[in-house]
Design a protein around this motif. Sequence first.
Motif, PDB file in Angstrom:
ATOM      1  N   ASP A 108      38.519  32.885  34.105  1.00 22.33           N
ATOM      2  CA  ASP A 108      39.548  33.301  34.640  1.00 22.33           C
ATOM      3  C   ASP A 108      39.169  33.929  36.055  1.00 22.33           C
ATOM      4  O   ASP A 108      39.289  34.925  36.882  1.00 22.33           O
ATOM      5  N   GLY A 111      43.122  33.179  41.337  1.00 26.01           N
ATOM      6  CA  GLY A 111      44.454  33.913  40.459  1.00 26.01           C
ATOM      7  C   GLY A 111      45.077  34.166  42.272  1.00 26.01           C
ATOM      8  O   GLY A 111      45.594  35.355  42.386  1.00 26.01           O
ATOM      9  N   GLU A 112      44.889  33.769  43.851  1.00 20.53           N
ATOM     10  CA  GLU A 112      45.666  33.991  44.584  1.00 20.53           C
ATOM     11  C   GLU A 112      47.266  33.586  43.944  1.00 20.53           C
ATOM     12  O   GLU A 112      47.393  33.120  42.818  1.00 20.53           O
ATOM     13  N   ASN A 113      47.726  34.156  44.995  1.00 24.90           N
ATOM     14  CA  ASN A 113      48.967  34.409  45.499  1.00 24.90           C
ATOM     15  C   ASN A 113      49.588  33.093  46.041  1.00 24.90           C
ATOM     16  O   ASN A 113      49.134  33.248  47.514  1.00 24.90           O
ATOM     17  N   HIS A 122      40.763  38.570  46.466  1.00 24.20           N
ATOM     18  CA  HIS A 122      40.694  37.444  45.700  1.00 24.20           C
ATOM     19  C   HIS A 122      39.487  36.848  46.067  1.00 24.20           C
ATOM     20  O   HIS A 122      38.561  35.668  45.084  1.00 24.20           O
ATOM     21  N   HIS A 148      44.489  31.001  37.016  1.00 28.70           N
ATOM     22  CA  HIS A 148      45.620  31.284  37.622  1.00 28.70           C
ATOM     23  C   HIS A 148      46.378  32.022  38.104  1.00 28.70           C
ATOM     24  O   HIS A 148      47.001  33.263  38.354  1.00 28.70           O
ATOM     25  N   GLY A 150      49.415  32.754  41.066  1.00 31.16           N
ATOM     26  CA  GLY A 150      50.156  33.409  40.996  1.00 31.16           C
ATOM     27  C   GLY A 150      51.797  32.412  41.656  1.00 31.16           C
ATOM     28  O   GLY A 150      51.092  31.912  43.151  1.00 31.16           O
ATOM     29  N   TYR A 340      54.754  38.758  34.240  1.00 30.94           N
ATOM     30  CA  TYR A 340      53.214  38.854  34.505  1.00 30.94           C
ATOM     31  C   TYR A 340      52.643  38.356  32.762  1.00 30.94           C
ATOM     32  O   TYR A 340      51.561  37.748  32.751  1.00 30.94           O
ATOM     33  N   ASP A 344      51.121  36.166  30.964  1.00 31.72           N
ATOM     34  CA  ASP A 344      49.632  36.119  30.429  1.00 31.72           C
ATOM     35  C   ASP A 344      49.222  35.543  29.161  1.00 31.72           C
ATOM     36  O   ASP A 344      48.142  35.205  28.851  1.00 31.72           O
ATOM     37  N   TYR A 362      38.075  37.201  32.297  1.00 31.48           N
ATOM     38  CA  TYR A 362      38.366  37.837  33.365  1.00 31.48           C
ATOM     39  C   TYR A 362      38.266  38.780  34.766  1.00 31.48           C
ATOM     40  O   TYR A 362      37.494  39.521  34.775  1.00 31.48           O
ATOM     41  N   VAL A 364      39.010  39.897  37.640  1.00 28.94           N
ATOM     42  CA  VAL A 364      40.048  40.465  38.075  1.00 28.94           C
ATOM     43  C   VAL A 364      39.489  41.774  38.923  1.00 28.94           C
ATOM     44  O   VAL A 364      39.354  42.580  38.494  1.00 28.94           O
ATOM     45  N   GLN A 368      43.513  46.740  37.561  1.00 28.51           N
ATOM     46  CA  GLN A 368      44.521  46.288  36.869  1.00 28.51           C
ATOM     47  C   GLN A 368      43.771  46.323  35.343  1.00 28.51           C
ATOM     48  O   GLN A 368      44.003  45.816  34.697  1.00 28.51           O
ATOM     49  N   PHE A 372      45.426  44.800  31.586  1.00 28.71           N
ATOM     50  CA  PHE A 372      44.775  43.668  30.288  1.00 28.71           C
ATOM     51  C   PHE A 372      44.089  45.081  28.962  1.00 28.71           C
ATOM     52  O   PHE A 372      44.227  43.693  28.346  1.00 28.71           O
TER      53      PHE A 372
HETATM   54  N1  ARG Z   1      47.818  36.560  40.592  1.00 28.67           N
HETATM   55  C1  ARG Z   1      46.935  38.207  40.526  1.00 28.67           C
HETATM   56  C2  ARG Z   1      46.776  39.215  41.334  1.00 28.67           C
HETATM   57  O1  ARG Z   1      46.707  38.692  42.518  1.00 28.67           O
HETATM   58  C3  ARG Z   1      45.160  37.501  39.824  1.00 28.67           C
HETATM   59  C4  ARG Z   1      45.518  37.211  38.269  1.00 28.67           C
HETATM   60  C5  ARG Z   1      44.391  37.281  37.909  1.00 28.67           C
HETATM   61  N2  ARG Z   1      44.642  36.523  36.681  1.00 28.67           N
HETATM   62  C6  ARG Z   1      45.687  36.722  35.629  1.00 28.67           C
HETATM   63  N3  ARG Z   1      45.216  35.849  34.503  1.00 28.67           N
HETATM   64  N4  ARG Z   1      45.800  37.667  35.259  1.00 28.67           N
HETATM   65  O2  ARG Z   1      46.782  40.161  40.831  1.00 28.67           O
END
Ligand code: ARG
Length: 605
Positions: A108, A111-113, A122, A148, A150, A340, A344, A362, A364, A368, A372
């Motif tokens: 995973d 993870g861009e928004n 990112h 994944h 956003g 969120y 997930d 993941y 990330v 976070q 997680f």
């Molecule tokens: N969109 C999230 C962010 O910018 C990251 C996603 C990471 N992946 C996940 N499965 N939560 O913080």
Amino acid sequence: MFATIQKIVSDALPAKIDFTLETPPDSQFGDLATNAALILAKQLGKNPRELATEIAAKISASELVAKTEIAGPGFINIFLKDSVIWEAARQKIEPKEVSKNSPLIVVDFGGENIAKPMSVGHLRSNIIGQALCNIYKFIGWRIVGDNHLGDWGTQFGKLIVAWKKWAGDKDPTEATIQELNDLYVRFHEEAEKNPELEDEARETFAKLEKDQLDFLATKSVDEKRRIKAESREWALWTEFIKNSMREFYKTRQRLGVQFPEKNFPEDENGNLLIWDQWNQVIPYYCQIGESDYLQDLAKNIEELLDGKVAQESEGAIVVSFEEEGWGPLLFRKSDGSTLYATRDLAAIEFRIKNFNPQKIVYAVGSDQELYFKQLFKVANDFFPKGDEPLKVPELVHAKFGMVRLPEGKMSTRKGRVIRLEKLLDEAHEKMVKILKDKSPDLSPEEREVLAEQIGIGAVKFADLGHGRESDITFTWESALSFEGYAAPYLMYTHARACSISRKAGEFTLPQNIEKFSTPIERQLALKLDKFVGVVEEAAQSYHLHLIATYIYELAQDFNNFYHKSRVLNAESEELKRLRLGLVKQTAGIIKTGLGLLGIEAPEKM
Ligand code: ARG
């Protein structure tokens, strides 16, 4: 070769035990050393040095071993035959074969928004995630890369309100991420003066959500069409996604990240390819956004409650983690909206059902980390229990630290926005300048291509070269170095090795040799043989810098060898072939190793 020696040691022991087999820091203590006799002596109540002598005699009897020595209280130092080292070092390095039965990993990453500029976080996620995919593919796993995205949440209500109010007659198909982000910022400024805007945004998001849920709920195709056609909110949201994906795709392409522009991969005719249609072996890169899980959320929340994993608290639905002392994780707000975590959790279920992976990893940021931990705990408590119990794979948070510029943190929230494109452009520009100086013979076109390869490689190495979990202080000076721990140095070493091979023309690697002519040759060959083991270790620990430091040490050994021995005009033909063999293997391994990190290795620089 390591595994072979491990077996030889193990076979020489009078009983089965766990022992270590390590490379001593100084080669005078052997090529490998083991503590097996010490451990066994304790178990059997024997004198360790005596036992070591017995075991060492058996090890020495092997064809592969030149001699053994006993050291200290009972360590056994093992010296290998040169012929054996060369035999291992000359092997062709190839990825393991993958079949339908190979284990599967979901990575995973990305993870861009949507409608937000890609952050440096990112960037790290993309670089690390893609490298993990490359490495697992190399060791023979099936890969699913899943972004994944956003693309869901109350912020889209705000953005849509802002668009309707302030975008004028701008064409939504052409909005850039920057423009969307500006609108979003403006929304917050205006909402401070006029708090009713917040309510408007909430209602707008609720409308978008209702449209989608109604769409999913109805079986009638006409009805589906009608709902979609009449929803201006849905139309705007779709455009924001398309525009953002286009920009993300451009940046990711520069980074060698393999996600397609569209959410799912397509065949040559533009048909969507979903997992079933793939032969389930080839790496599969898809982008399943948070919004794609809408359908499953209500059911999961019900079951979380039924299974007593979650409780209702003031209208909201939470998991409280009292035992762990972690603080609560929300799965539904009191106004009924999901979060969120809700999405997930649904993503984990989807992945188990569709891909049946051994692991989900993941990539990330470590901000976070707690999230997680909580999510994984819920998944492990929840899925094995339900009506149709699911086996939860190993869930791993491959967390990473922040990137700091010498002046401070690269952040979007604090307003000091470092635009990713700008960072990559700057790397490119700086490299053009350096190359003008260093390699004046390059044509302008060659220089452009090289500057992109080296510049981007340098940025990636500045990330992957360091422990994933620590923060990185990024400086151009160290990232672009041709001498230090940096991509340009490694790429340059590779190009040098290629240049020697080119000059030599056609030749075959010697099949076997009696002896190396210098300890430096021997050391280089030993190092070459370690590559595959290092990749396996990196895969197991998700620590990509192990590969980076290995390549660096290999480059050091190689340059040492290159400066001290004549290759093309070696003392004999025999020696020339051996040395050329070392050169060729070194070039191949640097290229493969950098390739796993997503860094190119041009043959000429
Ligand atoms: N969109 C999230 C962010 O910018 C990251 C996603 C990471 N992946 C996940 N499965 N939560 O913080």
